[in-house]
Design a protein around this motif. Structure first.
Motif, PDB file in Angstrom:
ATOM      1  N   TYR A  25       0.845  -1.190   0.000  1.00 31.14           N
ATOM      2  CA  TYR A  25       0.000   0.000   0.000  1.00 31.14           C
ATOM      3  C   TYR A  25       0.882   1.242   0.000  1.00 31.14           C
ATOM      4  CZ  TYR A  25      -4.392  -2.448   0.598  1.00 31.14           C
ATOM      5  OH  TYR A  25      -5.502  -3.231   0.399  1.00 31.14           O
ATOM      6  N   PRO A  26       0.687   2.130  -0.978  1.00 30.98           N
ATOM      7  CA  PRO A  26       1.542   3.312  -1.099  1.00 30.98           C
ATOM      8  C   PRO A  26       1.576   4.182   0.153  1.00 30.98           C
ATOM      9  CG  PRO A  26       0.264   3.011  -3.105  1.00 30.98           C
ATOM     10  CD  PRO A  26      -0.255   2.013  -2.112  1.00 30.98           C
ATOM     11  N   ARG A  27       0.441   4.292   0.849  1.00 36.48           N
ATOM     12  CA  ARG A  27       0.377   5.208   1.990  1.00 36.48           C
ATOM     13  C   ARG A  27       1.442   4.882   3.041  1.00 36.48           C
ATOM     14  NH1 ARG A  27      -3.849   7.992   4.697  1.00 36.48           N
ATOM     15  NH2 ARG A  27      -2.863   9.263   6.310  1.00 36.48           N
ATOM     16  N   GLU A  28       1.683   3.599   3.274  1.00 32.12           N
ATOM     17  CA  GLU A  28       2.677   3.194   4.257  1.00 32.12           C
ATOM     18  C   GLU A  28       4.066   3.695   3.876  1.00 32.12           C
ATOM     19  OE1 GLU A  28       2.960  -1.007   4.738  1.00 32.12           O
ATOM     20  OE2 GLU A  28       4.401  -0.904   6.376  1.00 32.12           O
ATOM     21  N   ILE A  29       4.412   3.574   2.594  1.00 30.12           N
ATOM     22  CA  ILE A  29       5.727   4.009   2.125  1.00 30.12           C
ATOM     23  C   ILE A  29       5.809   5.529   2.143  1.00 30.12           C
ATOM     24  CG2 ILE A  29       7.386   3.864   0.228  1.00 30.12           C
ATOM     25  CD1 ILE A  29       5.857   1.334  -0.684  1.00 30.12           C
ATOM     26  N   GLU A  30       4.724   6.188   1.727  1.00 29.63           N
ATOM     27  CA  GLU A  30       4.707   7.657   1.709  1.00 29.63           C
ATOM     28  C   GLU A  30       4.939   8.216   3.108  1.00 29.63           C
ATOM     29  OE1 GLU A  30       0.883   8.248   0.062  1.00 29.63           O
ATOM     30  OE2 GLU A  30       1.496   7.806  -1.985  1.00 29.63           O
TER      31      GLU A  30
ATOM     32  N   LEU B  48       8.549   7.902   3.966  1.00 32.68           N
ATOM     33  CA  LEU B  48       9.454   8.771   3.211  1.00 32.68           C
ATOM     34  C   LEU B  48       9.313  10.241   3.593  1.00 32.68           C
ATOM     35  CD1 LEU B  48       9.384   7.195  -0.373  1.00 32.68           C
ATOM     36  CD2 LEU B  48      11.206   7.061   1.335  1.00 32.68           C
ATOM     37  N   TYR B  49       8.194  10.602   4.180  1.00 34.21           N
ATOM     38  CA  TYR B  49       8.043  11.992   4.621  1.00 34.21           C
ATOM     39  C   TYR B  49       9.125  12.365   5.638  1.00 34.21           C
ATOM     40  CZ  TYR B  49       3.499  12.855   2.416  1.00 34.21           C
ATOM     41  OH  TYR B  49       2.501  13.052   1.510  1.00 34.21           O
ATOM     42  N   ALA B  50       9.699  11.361   6.303  1.00 39.13           N
ATOM     43  CA  ALA B  50      10.735  11.629   7.301  1.00 39.13           C
ATOM     44  C   ALA B  50      12.109  11.871   6.669  1.00 39.13           C
ATOM     45  CB  ALA B  50      10.819  10.464   8.291  1.00 39.13           C
ATOM     46  N   HIS B  51      12.236  11.663   5.374  1.00 37.51           N
ATOM     47  CA  HIS B  51      13.529  11.879   4.722  1.00 37.51           C
ATOM     48  C   HIS B  51      13.828  13.381   4.687  1.00 37.51           C
ATOM     49  CE1 HIS B  51      16.729  11.927   1.725  1.00 37.51           C
ATOM     50  NE2 HIS B  51      16.815  10.609   1.834  1.00 37.51           N
ATOM     51  N   PRO B  52      15.018  13.780   5.085  1.00 31.65           N
ATOM     52  CA  PRO B  52      15.308  15.222   5.198  1.00 31.65           C
ATOM     53  C   PRO B  52      15.260  15.989   3.880  1.00 31.65           C
ATOM     54  CG  PRO B  52      17.304  13.903   5.506  1.00 31.65           C
ATOM     55  CD  PRO B  52      16.150  12.949   5.536  1.00 31.65           C
ATOM     56  N   LYS B  53      15.368  15.295   2.748  1.00 35.89           N
ATOM     57  CA  LYS B  53      15.367  15.995   1.457  1.00 35.89           C
ATOM     58  C   LYS B  53      13.991  15.995   0.781  1.00 35.89           C
ATOM     59  CE  LYS B  53      20.259  15.352   0.250  1.00 35.89           C
ATOM     60  NZ  LYS B  53      21.201  14.953  -0.825  1.00 35.89           N
ATOM     61  N   ILE B  54      13.008  15.368   1.406  1.00 35.36           N
ATOM     62  CA  ILE B  54      11.698  15.196   0.758  1.00 35.36           C
ATOM     63  C   ILE B  54      10.660  16.109   1.403  1.00 35.36           C
ATOM     64  CG2 ILE B  54       9.795  13.585   0.364  1.00 35.36           C
ATOM     65  CD1 ILE B  54      11.846  11.364   0.035  1.00 35.36           C
ATOM     66  N   ALA B  55      10.038  16.968   0.578  1.00 33.88           N
ATOM     67  CA  ALA B  55       8.949  17.815   1.052  1.00 33.88           C
ATOM     68  C   ALA B  55       7.604  17.126   0.897  1.00 33.88           C
ATOM     69  CB  ALA B  55       8.951  19.136   0.287  1.00 33.88           C
ATOM     70  N   ASP B  56       7.420  16.436  -0.201  1.00 33.26           N
ATOM     71  CA  ASP B  56       6.162  15.728  -0.444  1.00 33.26           C
ATOM     72  C   ASP B  56       6.464  14.533  -1.336  1.00 33.26           C
ATOM     73  OD1 ASP B  56       2.782  16.890  -1.289  1.00 33.26           O
ATOM     74  OD2 ASP B  56       3.525  15.077  -0.316  1.00 33.26           O
ATOM     75  N   VAL B  57       5.627  13.509  -1.226  1.00 35.98           N
ATOM     76  CA  VAL B  57       5.880  12.290  -1.991  1.00 35.98           C
ATOM     77  C   VAL B  57       4.563  11.584  -2.272  1.00 35.98           C
ATOM     78  CG1 VAL B  57       6.325  10.985   0.139  1.00 35.98           C
ATOM     79  CG2 VAL B  57       7.141  10.084  -2.046  1.00 35.98           C
ATOM     80  N   GLN B  58       4.473  11.023  -3.448  1.00 34.45           N
ATOM     81  CA  GLN B  58       3.364  10.156  -3.826  1.00 34.45           C
ATOM     82  C   GLN B  58       3.960   8.879  -4.405  1.00 34.45           C
ATOM     83  OE1 GLN B  58      -0.067  10.626  -3.478  1.00 34.45           O
ATOM     84  NE2 GLN B  58       0.533  12.384  -2.219  1.00 34.45           N
ATOM     85  N   VAL B  59       3.450   7.739  -3.964  1.00 38.81           N
ATOM     86  CA  VAL B  59       3.947   6.440  -4.424  1.00 38.81           C
ATOM     87  C   VAL B  59       2.867   5.760  -5.250  1.00 38.81           C
ATOM     88  CG1 VAL B  59       4.643   4.133  -3.670  1.00 38.81           C
ATOM     89  CG2 VAL B  59       5.557   6.154  -2.510  1.00 38.81           C
TER      90      VAL B  59
END
Length: 548
Positions: free
Chosen positions: A456-461, A464-475
């Protein structure tokens, strides 16, 4: 004068997308333990289990004795009916023994994916309230003991851990000395086939998996009828390279075998194409399981033609659609003329539809079969819930003995999945053809199926929100020739001049997410396509970056 018949969306010439699996074969009313007892009584000297890697084998009589000793060991440690016993291990004989031993005493075995990392393990241990854990020590890059040590203090209900192959496993077996056979049998006599026996975790859209609670009645009957569809008997030897932590391994494999007196053959701790074909050859297997990628890997092995697969006659392929050319080779080059395709989900124990032994190539590659005995399926309008005419796409729903008891300790989630009529809503878009065969054409939600694993994409998203270089993400899932679907991360960076690389994201995920959840593709974006209501259009991302 009779009243006119109300108009419907289907005419008599176009029946509704509903099918019921009528059968002259009755459902089993047994518990898993009583079913095993019947096999032991009927075929005590036939082989029940072979662990090729360990060089060990058991007849049904020997297997029954080993199961009973382990069951008494759990009782000796204080495990009671309804207690949760976790199994976090690769495929091995001890996994199978734990499955049947916990069933004998009314404990609820909780399957834990061996690909899980520490934070995923911690969640399952606490959510299920696991008191005793059986675990592998190490496998490939996984150090299970180190991960257990890292989370044990945060799991207050976990009383003891027993690692397969070391002294802690002996402690579990030695505890059997404090419990008699009579005590075990008296306890087992009080069990009902409707008691919960298994919890299997499925990825959740909220970022956390849900535990599907399955009863003896659910999984024993599903395994039995899957075996019936491919004519299992005590003459069969079933090679099971698929993981036991899935229903594919423990229900369609183990329970299908023992309910027919067949032999379970474990070719390796995890999938290895050469080890699988060697096991088929050396153990004279009649049936072989796998997802399509496993069969592809076997067919493409150097020296494939040198393996003697003449004893094979059947098997099961599930997890994702099978390409026509692959199916042709499986039938012709692997001698599997009666290979069967199954469709289902963990919450339905798992199989709802299956192809039959004599189905033609088109049905085996273009459909997921027709309804199983004693099960109902229908295709409904996802909005209105009205059953659609055959040939129209809608949500596939299933009802019957196979539907789970519910999600562990999550009544609201259960109510979302199972409606008032006890129909399980699969979330899959399907078409029921005129001949009753079902085609899966998509998914209502955004679940990705990568090599047979549900993601399920939501779990990965959320991770990944905790990654210091990522502002937003969609999987999203995009088509992939090998795995069916591959995971694509669409990222808006915090700093356009300092964008994350795929290697950095992979490294960030490696110790925290199971390997099959790690994105394999990356796209750096400045914004996402949005609906007028402000929701991200994932369908547009899939269309933009996937090759349909």
């Amino acid at each position: 004068m009779t009243a006119p018949t109300p108009a419907t969306s289907a005419t008599p010439a176009t029946p509704l997308s509903y099918a019921h699996g009528t059968s002259a074969t009755e459902l089993l009313g047994d518990t898993v333990g009583r079913s095993l007892d019947r096999a032991i009584a009927a075929w005590p000297d036939r082989e029940a289990l072979v662990d090729v890697a360990a060089g060990a084998r058991w007849t049904y009589a020997e297997f029954g004795s080993a199961v009973d000793r382990l069951a008494r060991g759990f009782l000796g440690l204080g495990v009671a009916k309804g207690d949760r016993v976790g199994i976090w291990a690769v495929n091995c004989a001890e996994w199978v023994l734990t499955q049947y031993a916990t069933a004998r005493i009314g404990a609820i075995m909780v399957n834990i994916n061996p690909a899980y990392r520490a934070h995923e393990l911690e969640y399952v241990l606490n959510q299920a309230g696991i008191s005793v854990l059986v675990a592998s020590q190490t496998h490939k890059t996984s150090d299970y003991r180190a991960m257990v040590d890292a989370v044990h203090a945060k799991c207050p209900r976990l009383r003891s851990v027993h690692y397969i192959g070391d002294g802690s496993w002996d402690v579990l077996l030695d505890a059997a000395a404090t419990v008699t056979e009579e005590q075990l049998h008296a306890l087992e006599a009080e069990l009902s086939c409707d008691d919960p026996v298994n919890i299997q975790y499925t990825s959740g859209t909220t970022g956390f998996p849900k535990g599907a609670v399955l009863s003896h009645h659910n999984i024993l009957n599903n395994g039995y009828f899957v075996g019936e569809m491919i004519a299992y008997s005590e003459q069969d030897r079933v090679c099971i390279p698929v993981p036991f932590y899935h229903c594919f391994g423990m229900v369609m494999g183990n329970l299908a075998a023992t309910s027919h007196g067949a032999c379970m053959v474990i070719p390796a701790p995890s999938f290895d194409p050469a080890a699988t074909l060697r096991a088929v050859q050396e153990e004279r297997c009649t049936s072989l399981y796998g997802v399509p990628t496993m069969f592809i890997a076997e067919l493409n092995l150097p020296g494939f033609a040198s393996y003697d697969l003449s004893t094979l006659r059947t098997g099961i392929m599930a997890g994702s659609p099978c390409p026509v050319e692959v199916m042709k080779r499986v039938v012709a080059e692997m001698n599997m003329a009666e290979v069967s395709i199954c469709y289902g989900m963990t919450e339905t124990s798992p199989v709802s539809t299956q192809t039959r032994r004599d189905d033609d190539l088109e049905r085996r590659t273009g459909t997921v079969g027709r309804v199983m005995p004693h099960i109902e399926v229908k295709v409904v309008d996802p909005v209105t819930g009205v059953t659609l005419p055959r040939g129209e796409a809608g949500e596939l729903c299933t009802r019957g003995y196979s539907v789970m008891l519910g999600y562990w300790d999550e009544p609201e989630k259960t109510a979302e999945a199972i409606d008032a009529g006890r129909w399980m809503h699969t979330g899959d878009l399907a078409v029921m053809r005129e001949d009753g065969y079902v085609q899966i054409v998509g998914r209502i939600k955004d679940m990705i199926i990568r090599g047979g694993e549900n993601v399920y994409p939501r779990e990965i998203e959320e991770f990944l929100y905790a990654h210091p270089k990522i502002a937003d993400v969609q999987v999203v899932g995009v088509p992939d020739e090998r795995y069916g679907e591959e995971i694509l991360a669409c990222v808006i960076p915090r700093d356009p001049d300092d964008t994350p690389t795929l290697e950095q994201i992979t490294e960030f995920c490696r110790e925290r997410l199971a390997h099959y959840k790690i994105p394999r593709r990356l796209e750096i974006l400045t914004d996402f396509p949005m609906t007028v209501s402000g929701k991200v259009r994932k369908v547009e991302l899939r269309r933009r970056y996937g090759v349909e």
